[in-house]
Design a protein around this motif. Structure first.
Motif, short mmCIF file in Angstrom:
data_model
loop_
_atom_site.label_atom_id
_atom_site.label_comp_id
_atom_site.label_asym_id
_atom_site.label_seq_id
_atom_site.Cartn_x
_atom_site.Cartn_y
_atom_site.Cartn_z
N GLU A 14 58.03 -23.10 49.94
CA GLU A 14 58.78 -24.34 49.71
C GLU A 14 60.23 -24.23 50.16
OE1 GLU A 14 58.49 -25.62 45.65
OE2 GLU A 14 56.32 -25.55 45.69
N LEU A 15 60.80 -23.04 50.04
CA LEU A 15 62.20 -22.85 50.41
C LEU A 15 62.28 -22.44 51.87
CD1 LEU A 15 63.32 -20.92 47.22
CD2 LEU A 15 63.52 -23.36 47.68
N THR A 16 63.22 -23.01 52.60
CA THR A 16 63.32 -22.71 54.03
C THR A 16 64.44 -21.74 54.37
OG1 THR A 16 64.66 -24.70 54.31
CG2 THR A 16 62.28 -24.90 54.71
N ALA A 17 65.47 -21.67 53.53
CA ALA A 17 66.57 -20.74 53.79
C ALA A 17 66.23 -19.38 53.19
CB ALA A 17 67.86 -21.28 53.17
N PRO A 18 66.78 -18.31 53.75
CA PRO A 18 66.53 -17.00 53.16
C PRO A 18 66.96 -17.01 51.68
CG PRO A 18 67.65 -16.76 55.25
CD PRO A 18 67.64 -18.23 54.92
N PRO A 19 66.07 -16.58 50.80
CA PRO A 19 66.39 -16.66 49.37
C PRO A 19 67.38 -15.58 48.95
CG PRO A 19 64.29 -15.60 49.67
CD PRO A 19 64.74 -16.04 51.03
N PRO A 20 68.40 -15.96 48.17
CA PRO A 20 69.32 -14.96 47.63
C PRO A 20 68.66 -14.26 46.45
CG PRO A 20 69.99 -17.15 46.95
CD PRO A 20 68.79 -17.31 47.82
N LEU A 21 68.07 -13.10 46.72
CA LEU A 21 67.36 -12.35 45.70
C LEU A 21 68.14 -11.10 45.33
CD1 LEU A 21 63.75 -12.50 47.20
CD2 LEU A 21 64.77 -14.04 45.53
N GLU A 22 68.10 -10.77 44.06
CA GLU A 22 68.76 -9.57 43.56
C GLU A 22 67.71 -8.68 42.92
OE1 GLU A 22 71.83 -8.47 39.97
OE2 GLU A 22 71.92 -10.47 40.84
N ILE A 23 67.46 -7.55 43.54
CA ILE A 23 66.48 -6.61 42.99
C ILE A 23 67.10 -5.97 41.75
CG2 ILE A 23 65.26 -4.44 43.39
CD1 ILE A 23 65.00 -5.21 46.32
N ASN A 48 50.45 4.95 51.48
CA ASN A 48 49.72 4.09 50.56
C ASN A 48 50.44 4.13 49.21
OD1 ASN A 48 47.39 3.58 52.39
ND2 ASN A 48 47.16 5.78 52.16
N ALA A 49 50.93 2.98 48.77
CA ALA A 49 51.70 2.95 47.52
C ALA A 49 51.66 1.54 46.92
CB ALA A 49 53.14 3.36 47.78
N ILE A 50 51.96 1.51 45.65
CA ILE A 50 52.08 0.24 44.94
C ILE A 50 53.50 0.16 44.41
CG2 ILE A 50 51.25 -1.15 43.01
CD1 ILE A 50 48.55 0.42 43.38
N PHE A 51 54.16 -0.96 44.69
CA PHE A 51 55.53 -1.17 44.26
C PHE A 51 55.56 -2.24 43.17
CE2 PHE A 51 55.58 0.37 48.55
CZ PHE A 51 56.63 1.27 48.58
N TYR A 52 56.23 -1.93 42.09
CA TYR A 52 56.45 -2.88 41.00
C TYR A 52 57.92 -3.26 41.09
CZ TYR A 52 51.97 -1.19 39.41
OH TYR A 52 50.63 -0.87 39.34
N VAL A 53 58.17 -4.52 41.42
CA VAL A 53 59.54 -4.97 41.69
C VAL A 53 59.89 -6.10 40.73
CG1 VAL A 53 61.13 -5.89 43.42
CG2 VAL A 53 59.24 -4.41 44.13
N SER A 54 60.99 -5.93 40.00
CA SER A 54 61.53 -7.03 39.22
C SER A 54 62.81 -7.47 39.93
CB SER A 54 61.80 -6.62 37.77
OG SER A 54 62.69 -5.54 37.69
N TYR A 55 62.96 -8.77 40.04
CA TYR A 55 64.09 -9.31 40.80
C TYR A 55 64.48 -10.68 40.24
CZ TYR A 55 60.48 -12.04 43.21
OH TYR A 55 59.44 -12.89 43.50
N LYS A 56 65.63 -11.14 40.68
CA LYS A 56 66.16 -12.42 40.22
C LYS A 56 66.46 -13.29 41.43
CE LYS A 56 68.90 -12.27 36.83
NZ LYS A 56 69.96 -12.02 35.88
N TYR A 57 66.14 -14.57 41.31
CA TYR A 57 66.51 -15.55 42.34
C TYR A 57 67.84 -16.15 41.93
CZ TYR A 57 66.61 -19.93 44.94
OH TYR A 57 66.99 -20.97 45.74
N ASN A 58 68.83 -16.08 42.82
CA ASN A 58 70.19 -16.58 42.54
C ASN A 58 70.55 -17.76 43.43
OD1 ASN A 58 70.78 -14.63 40.55
ND2 ASN A 58 71.27 -13.14 42.14
N GLY A 59 69.57 -18.52 43.86
CA GLY A 59 69.83 -19.63 44.76
C GLY A 59 70.07 -20.94 44.03
N GLU A 60 70.10 -22.00 44.82
CA GLU A 60 70.43 -23.33 44.29
C GLU A 60 69.24 -24.04 43.66
OE1 GLU A 60 72.38 -25.62 47.30
OE2 GLU A 60 73.80 -24.02 47.73
N SER A 61 68.04 -23.67 44.01
CA SER A 61 66.85 -24.33 43.47
C SER A 61 66.64 -23.93 42.02
CB SER A 61 65.61 -23.97 44.30
OG SER A 61 64.46 -24.52 43.68
N SER A 62 66.91 -24.85 41.11
CA SER A 62 66.80 -24.54 39.69
C SER A 62 65.36 -24.24 39.28
CB SER A 62 67.36 -25.67 38.84
OG SER A 62 66.65 -26.87 39.09
N GLU A 63 64.40 -24.73 40.06
CA GLU A 63 63.00 -24.48 39.75
C GLU A 63 62.67 -22.99 39.78
OE1 GLU A 63 58.55 -25.47 41.52
OE2 GLU A 63 60.30 -26.41 42.44
#
Length: 140
Positions: free
Chosen positions: A66-75, A97-112
Motif C-alpha cells: 500500500e505504501l509507495t515511498a520507502p518506509p522509515p523503519l527502526e529496527i 540457512n537461518a531464521i531471523f526474528y525482527v521487531s521493528y517500528k514504523y515511524n512514517g506518516e501513515s497512522s494505520e
C-alpha cells in the motif's frame, strides 16, 4: 522452479528449514544468547544493510504494498537462529540457512501502520551464487 533446481535446493537446505514457518519466539527464547540463538547487536545490524532490506520486505508484505515511498523503519531487536555451527555468535549472520526474528517500528506518516511490528524471516540458500530464498510472516 525447475526439477533440477528443486533437487539441488532439496539437498543443500536442511529439512528443518522446509517445514511451515515458525511462530514468534517467547521473550525468554528471544533473550537467550546461546549456541542456537544469537541476539544481534545494534552495531551489527547497522553495518549489515541487508537486515534493513529484509525488514522492509517483511513490512511491504504486511501492508500489501500500500505504501509507495520507502518506509522509515527502526529496527529494535534481531535474533538469528540457525543450526549451522559457528565459533562466534556474530558469524550466525552469515549462515546460509537461518531464521531471523525482527521487531521493528514504523515511524512514517501513515497512522494505520504507526506501531511496533514483528516479523519472522526465513533465509535459505542452495549454495548456487546469487540464489537466495526468503519467506516472511508477520507476527503479532
Amino acid at each position: 522452479m525447475g526439477k533440477g533446481r528443486m533437487l539441488q535446493y532439496d539437498t543443500a537446505v536442511d529439512d528443518c528449514y522446509k517445514d511451515g514457518m515458525p511462530k514468534w519466539l517467547s521473550d525468554e527464547e528471544l533473550a537467550s544468547d546461546d549456541k542456537k540463538n544469537y541476539v544481534v547487536q545494534e552495531s551489527e545490524w547497522q553495518k549489515n544493510d541487508w537486515l534493513h532490506l529484509f525488514t522492509e520486505i517483511a513490512f511491504y508484505s504486511k501492508t500489501n504494498n500500500e505504501l509507495t515511498a520507502p518506509p522509515p523503519l527502526e529496527i529494535e531487536k534481531v535474533v538469528v537462529v540457525t543450526k549451522e555451527d559457528t565459533e562466534e555468535g556474530h558469524e550466525k549472520l552469515k549462515a546460509h540457512n537461518a531464521i531471523f526474528y525482527v521487531s521493528y517500528k514504523y515511524n512514517g506518516e501513515s497512522s494505520e501502520w504507526a506501531r511496533d511490528h514483528k516479523a519472522v524471516i526465513r533465509k535459505t540458500m542452495d549454495r548456487k551464487p546469487g540464489h537466495i530464498y526468503l519467506e516472511v510472516v508477520a507476527a503479532e
